[in-house]
Motif scaffolding. Structure first.
Motif, PDB file in Angstrom:
ATOM      1  N   ALA A  23     -11.050  -5.888 -13.485  1.00 16.83           N
ATOM      2  CA  ALA A  23     -10.821  -5.810 -12.034  1.00 16.83           C
ATOM      3  C   ALA A  23      -9.669  -6.714 -11.616  1.00 16.83           C
ATOM      4  O   ALA A  23      -8.837  -6.332 -10.781  1.00 16.83           O
ATOM      5  CB  ALA A  23     -12.090  -6.178 -11.274  1.00 16.83           C
ATOM      6  N   GLY A  24      -9.596  -7.906 -12.211  1.00 13.42           N
ATOM      7  CA  GLY A  24      -8.499  -8.824 -11.890  1.00 13.42           C
ATOM      8  C   GLY A  24      -7.152  -8.263 -12.301  1.00 13.42           C
ATOM      9  O   GLY A  24      -6.170  -8.379 -11.573  1.00 13.42           O
ATOM     10  N   LEU A  25      -7.120  -7.653 -13.481  1.00 10.00           N
ATOM     11  CA  LEU A  25      -5.867  -7.050 -13.951  1.00 10.00           C
ATOM     12  C   LEU A  25      -5.487  -5.838 -13.104  1.00 10.00           C
ATOM     13  O   LEU A  25      -4.309  -5.612 -12.813  1.00 10.00           O
ATOM     14  CB  LEU A  25      -5.991  -6.636 -15.422  1.00 10.00           C
ATOM     15  N   ALA A  26      -6.486  -5.056 -12.718  1.00 10.30           N
ATOM     16  CA  ALA A  26      -6.224  -3.826 -11.967  1.00 10.30           C
ATOM     17  C   ALA A  26      -6.073  -4.073 -10.464  1.00 10.30           C
ATOM     18  O   ALA A  26      -5.514  -3.225  -9.758  1.00 10.30           O
ATOM     19  CB  ALA A  26      -7.359  -2.837 -12.209  1.00 10.30           C
ATOM     20  N   TYR A  27      -6.553  -5.211  -9.983  1.00 13.15           N
ATOM     21  CA  TYR A  27      -6.602  -5.477  -8.544  1.00 13.15           C
ATOM     22  C   TYR A  27      -5.265  -5.223  -7.834  1.00 13.15           C
ATOM     23  O   TYR A  27      -5.226  -4.461  -6.864  1.00 13.15           O
ATOM     24  CB  TYR A  27      -7.094  -6.913  -8.287  1.00 13.15           C
ATOM     25  N   PRO A  28      -4.152  -5.829  -8.283  1.00 13.88           N
ATOM     26  CA  PRO A  28      -2.896  -5.590  -7.557  1.00 13.88           C
ATOM     27  C   PRO A  28      -2.491  -4.110  -7.522  1.00 13.88           C
ATOM     28  O   PRO A  28      -1.990  -3.625  -6.505  1.00 13.88           O
ATOM     29  CB  PRO A  28      -1.861  -6.405  -8.340  1.00 13.88           C
ATOM     30  N   PHE A  29      -2.749  -3.411  -8.613  1.00 11.44           N
ATOM     31  CA  PHE A  29      -2.382  -1.993  -8.661  1.00 11.44           C
ATOM     32  C   PHE A  29      -3.337  -1.156  -7.815  1.00 11.44           C
ATOM     33  O   PHE A  29      -2.932  -0.174  -7.201  1.00 11.44           O
ATOM     34  CB  PHE A  29      -2.320  -1.508 -10.106  1.00 11.44           C
ATOM     35  N   ALA A  30      -4.617  -1.566  -7.751  1.00  9.45           N
ATOM     36  CA  ALA A  30      -5.580  -0.876  -6.892  1.00  9.45           C
ATOM     37  C   ALA A  30      -5.209  -1.084  -5.417  1.00  9.45           C
ATOM     38  O   ALA A  30      -5.300  -0.152  -4.612  1.00  9.45           O
ATOM     39  CB  ALA A  30      -6.991  -1.384  -7.167  1.00  9.45           C
ATOM     40  N   VAL A  31      -4.794  -2.299  -5.072  1.00  4.46           N
ATOM     41  CA  VAL A  31      -4.348  -2.565  -3.699  1.00  4.46           C
ATOM     42  C   VAL A  31      -3.130  -1.700  -3.382  1.00  4.46           C
ATOM     43  O   VAL A  31      -3.058  -1.063  -2.333  1.00  4.46           O
ATOM     44  CB  VAL A  31      -4.022  -4.062  -3.493  1.00  4.46           C
ATOM     45  N   TYR A  32      -2.183  -1.647  -4.312  1.00  2.00           N
ATOM     46  CA  TYR A  32      -0.964  -0.855  -4.098  1.00  2.00           C
ATOM     47  C   TYR A  32      -1.300   0.635  -3.963  1.00  2.00           C
ATOM     48  O   TYR A  32      -0.851   1.297  -3.032  1.00  2.00           O
ATOM     49  CB  TYR A  32       0.019  -1.084  -5.253  1.00  2.00           C
ATOM     50  N   ALA A  33      -2.090   1.159  -4.885  1.00  2.97           N
ATOM     51  CA  ALA A  33      -2.395   2.592  -4.889  1.00  2.97           C
ATOM     52  C   ALA A  33      -3.370   2.988  -3.784  1.00  2.97           C
ATOM     53  O   ALA A  33      -3.278   4.097  -3.246  1.00  2.97           O
ATOM     54  CB  ALA A  33      -2.969   2.996  -6.246  1.00  2.97           C
ATOM     55  N   GLY A  34      -4.287   2.076  -3.430  1.00  2.00           N
ATOM     56  CA  GLY A  34      -5.318   2.434  -2.471  1.00  2.00           C
ATOM     57  C   GLY A  34      -5.091   1.964  -1.065  1.00  2.00           C
ATOM     58  O   GLY A  34      -5.975   2.099  -0.210  1.00  2.00           O
ATOM     59  N   ARG A  35      -3.920   1.415  -0.799  1.00  2.00           N
ATOM     60  CA  ARG A  35      -3.684   0.802   0.511  1.00  2.00           C
ATOM     61  C   ARG A  35      -3.875   1.765   1.677  1.00  2.00           C
ATOM     62  O   ARG A  35      -4.227   1.352   2.777  1.00  2.00           O
ATOM     63  CB  ARG A  35      -2.303   0.174   0.557  1.00  2.00           C
ATOM     64  N   ASP A  36      -3.649   3.060   1.462  1.00  2.00           N
ATOM     65  CA  ASP A  36      -3.759   4.016   2.561  1.00  2.00           C
ATOM     66  C   ASP A  36      -5.114   4.726   2.600  1.00  2.00           C
ATOM     67  O   ASP A  36      -5.425   5.391   3.587  1.00  2.00           O
ATOM     68  CB  ASP A  36      -2.644   5.058   2.465  1.00  2.00           C
ATOM     69  N   VAL A  37      -5.901   4.605   1.534  1.00  2.00           N
ATOM     70  CA  VAL A  37      -7.162   5.346   1.490  1.00  2.00           C
ATOM     71  C   VAL A  37      -8.410   4.461   1.403  1.00  2.00           C
ATOM     72  O   VAL A  37      -9.499   4.910   1.727  1.00  2.00           O
ATOM     73  CB  VAL A  37      -7.174   6.366   0.322  1.00  2.00           C
ATOM     74  N   LEU A  38      -8.264   3.227   0.957  1.00  2.00           N
ATOM     75  CA  LEU A  38      -9.412   2.326   0.817  1.00  2.00           C
ATOM     76  C   LEU A  38      -9.313   1.210   1.848  1.00  2.00           C
ATOM     77  O   LEU A  38      -8.257   0.603   2.016  1.00  2.00           O
ATOM     78  CB  LEU A  38      -9.462   1.718  -0.583  1.00  2.00           C
ATOM     79  N   SER A  39     -10.415   0.933   2.504  1.00  2.00           N
ATOM     80  CA  SER A  39     -10.396  -0.140   3.503  1.00  2.00           C
ATOM     81  C   SER A  39     -10.495  -1.497   2.810  1.00  2.00           C
ATOM     82  O   SER A  39     -11.081  -1.616   1.731  1.00  2.00           O
ATOM     83  CB  SER A  39     -11.561   0.026   4.478  1.00  2.00           C
ATOM     84  N   PRO A  40      -9.932  -2.534   3.412  1.00  2.00           N
ATOM     85  CA  PRO A  40     -10.091  -3.883   2.865  1.00  2.00           C
ATOM     86  C   PRO A  40     -11.561  -4.270   2.717  1.00  2.00           C
ATOM     87  O   PRO A  40     -11.922  -4.987   1.789  1.00  2.00           O
ATOM     88  CB  PRO A  40      -9.371  -4.766   3.882  1.00  2.00           C
ATOM     89  N   ARG A  41     -12.413  -3.780   3.614  1.00  2.00           N
ATOM     90  CA  ARG A  41     -13.850  -4.083   3.499  1.00  2.00           C
ATOM     91  C   ARG A  41     -14.428  -3.532   2.198  1.00  2.00           C
ATOM     92  O   ARG A  41     -15.264  -4.172   1.577  1.00  2.00           O
ATOM     93  CB  ARG A  41     -14.610  -3.507   4.692  1.00  2.00           C
ATOM     94  N   LEU A  42     -13.978  -2.342   1.792  1.00  2.00           N
ATOM     95  CA  LEU A  42     -14.456  -1.770   0.540  1.00  2.00           C
ATOM     96  C   LEU A  42     -14.021  -2.633  -0.648  1.00  2.00           C
ATOM     97  O   LEU A  42     -14.804  -2.894  -1.558  1.00  2.00           O
ATOM     98  CB  LEU A  42     -13.970  -0.336   0.364  1.00  2.00           C
ATOM     99  N   PHE A  43     -12.756  -3.098  -0.616  1.00  3.62           N
ATOM    100  CA  PHE A  43     -12.294  -4.032  -1.647  1.00  3.62           C
ATOM    101  C   PHE A  43     -13.186  -5.276  -1.663  1.00  3.62           C
ATOM    102  O   PHE A  43     -13.569  -5.762  -2.722  1.00  3.62           O
ATOM    103  CB  PHE A  43     -10.841  -4.462  -1.395  1.00  3.62           C
TER     104      PHE A  43
END
Length: 192
Positions: A23-43
């Protein structure tokens, strides 16, 4: 606790630890890829759940406790604020927590690197103790620099630069530091 239950708890703790690493390794890429579809609350919920499970499933050391408290407080703030801008500050907080642990260990108790070295070699000679103290200082410098760069990127850089640095370059730099320290240690051992 019976041996089988202790073994199962240890395996669960390692599995959750691996999940946090991924999750730590993927976190920045998940934020980048999911910025328009995932809410910060879900993160916040997903990351917080991983940290909470890890805290409950693993043996608590100063390092793990500090990281868990930092991460969980961040997740609470992120969930409450529901702010996309806050998503960029997680790597900064982890670096600052590590800086605090490594730096604090230089002032109180045994330096972190010495503690790690004593796991494989309990009776360290005085020269090795001095060496581990210097290496702990190097890591303090690294975490300070890393937190500074990640902060600057969080504040002023495009999201793709932030994701590239915090998701790849920072880990490459850590790997280079690990490898460089290992090479120096081998040289020091040969000359001692």
């Amino acid at each position: 606790m019976p041996l089988t239950a202790r073994t199962a708890t240890g395996h669960a703790g390692r599995l959750v630890g691996l999940g946090l690493l991924v999750a730590g390794l993927a976190y920045p890429f998940a934020v980048y890829a999911g910025r328009d579809v995932l809410s910060p609350r879900l993160f916040a919920v997903l990351l917080g759940a991983l940290w909470l499970v890890r805290t409950l499933a693993s043996k608590q050391t100063l390092l793990s406790r500090t990281l868990a408290v930092t991460a969980l407080l961040f997740c609470l703030l992120l969930g409450w604020a529901d702010s996309a801008a806050l998503l960029r500050w997680y790597p900064v907080l982890i670096s600052l927590a590590l800086l605090g642990v490594f730096g604090g260990s230089l002032c109180y108790g045994m330096p972190v690197v010495e503690r790690l070295a004593r796991l494989s070699e309990p009776e360290l000679p005085p020269a090795a103790v001095r060496y581990t103290r210097r290496v702990t200082w190097v890591w303090v410098g690294f975490f300070l620099l890393n937190a500074g760069i990640a902060s600057g990127l969080a504040l002023w850089a495009p999201l793709n630069w932030w994701a590239l640095y915090t998701g790849l370059i920072a880990y490459l730099l850590m790997g280079i530091l690990f490898a460089g320290e290992w090479l120096v240690r081998q040289h020091v051992r040969k000359t001692a």
